[in-house]
Scaffold this active site. Structure first.
Site, mmCIF file in Angstrom:
data_model
loop_
_atom_site.group_PDB
_atom_site.id
_atom_site.type_symbol
_atom_site.label_atom_id
_atom_site.label_comp_id
_atom_site.label_asym_id
_atom_site.label_seq_id
_atom_site.Cartn_x
_atom_site.Cartn_y
_atom_site.Cartn_z
ATOM 1 N N ASP A 15 86.376 14.905 103.200
ATOM 2 C CA ASP A 15 84.782 14.311 103.914
ATOM 3 C C ASP A 15 85.493 13.249 104.770
ATOM 4 O OD1 ASP A 15 84.008 15.875 102.645
ATOM 5 O OD2 ASP A 15 81.811 14.856 101.609
ATOM 6 N N LYS A 118 80.247 22.253 102.722
ATOM 7 C CA LYS A 118 78.829 21.877 101.443
ATOM 8 C C LYS A 118 78.107 21.382 101.782
ATOM 9 C CE LYS A 118 81.460 17.760 100.149
ATOM 10 N NZ LYS A 118 81.048 17.073 100.310
ATOM 11 N N CYS A 163 81.166 12.332 96.683
ATOM 12 C CA CYS A 163 82.470 13.853 96.347
ATOM 13 C C CYS A 163 83.472 13.941 95.859
ATOM 14 C CB CYS A 163 82.028 13.845 98.159
ATOM 15 S SG CYS A 163 80.847 13.970 99.026
#
Ligand code: VGL
Ligand code: ZN
Length: 214
Positions: A15, A118, A163
């Site tokens: 990310d 995601k 994450c």
């Protein structure tokens, strides 16, 4: 401790998107500072025959993890009672196809073999790159790794307390030998970083530095 990279190794870069960087809607403090070293590691890792995977948070604009979808609630308020959402609500971030969801222009995405998106389902968040927050919907990453013969995973990126940690913990639970590179991560808040580090340690996840990779 030395880790020599083999073709059965994967580097998962989590990310590194504009909204998680300074100036973004869910900025992780100093998130931008890791990018040059992440680029360097991706280059080294792929030169050594390892596989590089990028993840990208990719939400619909009405995602239920956004405080804006819950009248009367604010960003970072706790939320309970919706399976797959929480433990806190977030500012709107990483709305698919927006600049905020794009990778940082400084990130060398050219080294990636796979880009995994995601958080696509409105009512289920996915901190983990493996299993969504309902604890049952699979992203398919485990199957990809298994099919490609990848057995060991190295994880870096943003955010360490969400994450990165959830991906690492799921990877370890699924039987992958899992290493996290804290120097190449930044967290949202010190308290949640501490909780996440504890959870990762309990699962036998190793904390290593980029210099350990050869
Ligand atoms: C993340 C909160 C919400 C992360 C993603 O990438 O750590 N955190 N969505
Ligand atoms: Zn998100």
């Amino acid at each position: 401790m030395g880790f020599s990279i083999k073709t059965t190794d994967a580097l998962i870069v989590v990310d590194i998107q504009n909204d998680f960087l300074p100036g973004g809607t869910l900025a992780v403090p100093e998130g931008d500072q890791i990018i040059p070293n992440v680029n360097h590691l991706m280059k080294k890792f792929s030169a050594l025959g390892g596989r590089v995977i990028l993840t990208q948070d990719w939400h619909p604009s009405n995602h239920l993890s956004f405080a804006s979808q819950h009248p009367g609630k604010n960003s970072f308020d706790p939320i309970e009672g919706i399976a797959g959402i929480g433990p806190v609500l977030w500012p709107d971030h990483c709305v698919r196809e927006t600049t905020g969801a794009a990778f940082s222009s400084q990130l060398d995405t050219g080294k990636a073999h796979l880009i995994l998106r995601k958080g696509l389902h409105r009512s289920v968040d996915s901190y983990s790159a493996f299993t969504e927050n309902d604890q049952k919907t699979e992203t398919g990453l485990a199957g990809y790794l298994e099919n490609a013969g990848l057995k060991r995973i190295f994880i870096c990126g943003l955010a360490l307390d969400y994450c990165v940690a959830w991906s690492a913990m799921d990877g370890a639970k699924k039987g992958f030998e899992t290493c996290v590179l804290p120097d190449l991560c930044r967290g949202i808040a010190p308290e949640s970083v501490q909780t996440a580090e504890q959870g990762m340690k309990e699962l036998g996840i190793l904390f290593i530095s980029p210099g350990d990779i050869t």
